[in-house]
Scaffold this active site. Structure first.
Site, mmCIF file in Angstrom:
data_model
loop_
_atom_site.group_PDB
_atom_site.id
_atom_site.type_symbol
_atom_site.label_atom_id
_atom_site.label_comp_id
_atom_site.label_asym_id
_atom_site.label_seq_id
_atom_site.Cartn_x
_atom_site.Cartn_y
_atom_site.Cartn_z
ATOM 1 N N SER A 179 0.808 -1.226 0.000
ATOM 2 C CA SER A 179 0.000 0.000 0.000
ATOM 3 C C SER A 179 0.836 1.268 0.000
ATOM 4 O O SER A 179 0.315 2.362 -0.219
ATOM 5 C CB SER A 179 -0.898 0.020 1.234
ATOM 6 O OG SER A 179 -0.115 0.197 2.398
ATOM 7 N N HIS A 224 21.127 -16.868 -7.487
ATOM 8 C CA HIS A 224 21.274 -18.025 -6.605
ATOM 9 C C HIS A 224 20.411 -17.879 -5.348
ATOM 10 O O HIS A 224 19.726 -18.831 -4.959
ATOM 11 C CB HIS A 224 22.738 -18.221 -6.199
ATOM 12 C CG HIS A 224 22.890 -19.238 -5.113
ATOM 13 N ND1 HIS A 224 22.875 -20.592 -5.350
ATOM 14 C CD2 HIS A 224 22.969 -19.096 -3.762
ATOM 15 C CE1 HIS A 224 22.966 -21.241 -4.198
ATOM 16 N NE2 HIS A 224 23.027 -20.356 -3.215
ATOM 17 N N ASP A 232 -2.395 0.978 5.750
ATOM 18 C CA ASP A 232 -2.425 0.822 7.203
ATOM 19 C C ASP A 232 -1.348 1.678 7.844
ATOM 20 O O ASP A 232 -0.449 2.179 7.165
ATOM 21 C CB ASP A 232 -2.208 -0.649 7.582
ATOM 22 C CG ASP A 232 -0.835 -1.160 7.149
ATOM 23 O OD1 ASP A 232 -0.319 -0.674 6.117
ATOM 24 O OD2 ASP A 232 -0.277 -2.038 7.822
ATOM 25 N N CYS A 265 20.955 -24.797 -9.477
ATOM 26 C CA CYS A 265 20.572 -23.571 -10.203
ATOM 27 C C CYS A 265 21.594 -23.275 -11.302
ATOM 28 O O CYS A 265 22.705 -23.823 -11.328
ATOM 29 C CB CYS A 265 20.434 -22.392 -9.250
ATOM 30 S SG CYS A 265 21.977 -21.603 -8.732
#
Length: 380
Positions: free
Chosen positions: A96, A338, A149, A309
């Site tokens: 927000s 990574h 908020d 990866c």
């Protein structure tokens, strides 16, 4: 009207009660528990959308405050919305702007109407209200929007926190009224209340009565010990509806992702993996690795020998250390890739453990291997 964002519960882990589920959005569905990479300024730092898809990211987060200031929500709307602007066709969550207002600006004044504060770059006067936060996020076109908020400081007194919770509830109602695209954007409420159980109950009760399609637990990971965060989750998460997604804001360390999942959280986000990557700090299956250190100058092993990866399959610690020391941007790309992959893979392991009813065992094995059970362990 069917909500734009819905939650499907698949099963619960018999050891811990953790939830395996699917969140459905206008730009696709993703399995939970899930970690959301943070793309503050319409980009996850150094990563392309294609790379994020390689690591199976189903949703990313962008920042309302920063996109409002640069390039401006009107420009993004003109481009066809945030998805088209940044070439990302999967789900997007926008916060927000409230956290940035309270964390980046030293000079701010909270009123019932909203918050007056100063631009963190040029010092100009700005004003953000529930209505303005909705206007910006409606223009961005994110799949999941967050209610505006107040993000109270930690620690705060019970008296201060009570007034803050009540203001956040009133602002949440105004957000719902100002939300102009409920058919294709889901708006989540944010439960506040600090470490006070009675205020968390009050906040949850207020927000549930407004029937948001999802709920976040806010005001954690702001400096409190992790034991306190877990205690708050222990009494807060059970207050939230079973049939709606639950989002723990700003949390991304491996231990907190596992412990949050055990406590019924579905969604997490944090800048941690890319932030620490920029100074050469890596998450690995053996714990924290600081690749800048001199001892890695002749270490030709991958960052993590248990990781498959792209980075670990192709580059050595010695090479990546060289790039980081030489301030080459490619080094930051590799460390960021990574770390993000590590967390995305960790959440897949969490989901698989829930499928097999063994998340409690998985936690014990992971914490032992990662060093969380050791005194003075150097972790995140």
């Amino acid at each position: 009207m069917t909500p734009a964002v819905t939650y499907e519960l698949i099963k619960k882990d018999k050891q811990t009660g953790a939830r395996l589920g699917i969140v459905h959005t206008p730009h696709g569905s993703f399995e939970t528990p899930a970690f959301m990479p943070v793309g503050t300024q319409a980009t996850v730092k150094t990563m392309s959308p294609e790379e994020l898809k390689e690591m199976k990211a189903g949703i990313i987060l962008s920042n309302t405050y920063h996109l409002w200031l640069r390039p401006g929500h009107e420009i993004i709307k003109e481009a066809g919305g945030l998805h088209k602007f940044m070439n990302w066709d999967r789900a997007i969550l926008t916060d927000s702007g409230g956290f940035q207002v309270f964390s980046l600006s030293d000079m701010r004044k909270i009123e019932e109407e909203g918050v007056h504060f100063r631009h963190h770059l040029d010092g100009s006067k700005l004003f953000l209200s529930p209505e303005k936060a909705m206007e910006i996020q409606n223009a961005l076109g994110s799949d999941i929007m967050m209610a505006f908020d107040e993000c109270p400081p930690y620690p705060a007194s019970h008296e201060y926190m009570k007034a803050s919770v009540e203001r956040t509830s009133r602002w949440a109602e105004r957000c719902l009224e100002a939300h102009s695209r409920p058919e294709d954007q889901g708006l989540f409420g944010i439960v506040q209340g600090g470490e006070f159980e009675d205020l968390r109950r009050q906040s949850a009760r207020d927000l549930i009565s407004l029937d948001f399609p999802g709920y976040a637990v806010g005001g954690l990971s702001v400096g409190e010990p992790k034991e306190v965060m877990n205690q708050v989750l222990d009494f807060t998460t059970p207050l939230l509806p079973e049939n709606k997604p639950r989002y723990l804001m700003g949390v991304g360390s491996p231990d907190a992702l596992i412990d949050g999942s055990i406590r019924g959280i579905d969604m997490f986000d944090c800048v941690l993996p890319t932030r620490i990557a920029r100074n050469g700090t890596l998450m690995t299956s053996e714990g924290r690795l600081v690749v800048r250190n001199a001892k890695f100058a002749r270490d030709f092993r991958p960052l993590d020998e248990n990781c498959d990866c792209y980075v670990c399959r192709n580059y050595s610690r010695a090479y990546i250390r060289h790039l980081i020391k030489a301030e080459e941007s490619f080094g930051i790309r590799l460390t960021s890739y990574h770390n993000l992959y590590f967390l995305m893979d960790l959440m897949e392991q969490v989901r698989q453990a829930i499928r097999e009813d063994r998340l409690g065992d998985f936690r014990e094995e992971f914490f032992e291997k990662y060093g969380y059970n050791k005194p003075n362990a150097k972790n995140f």
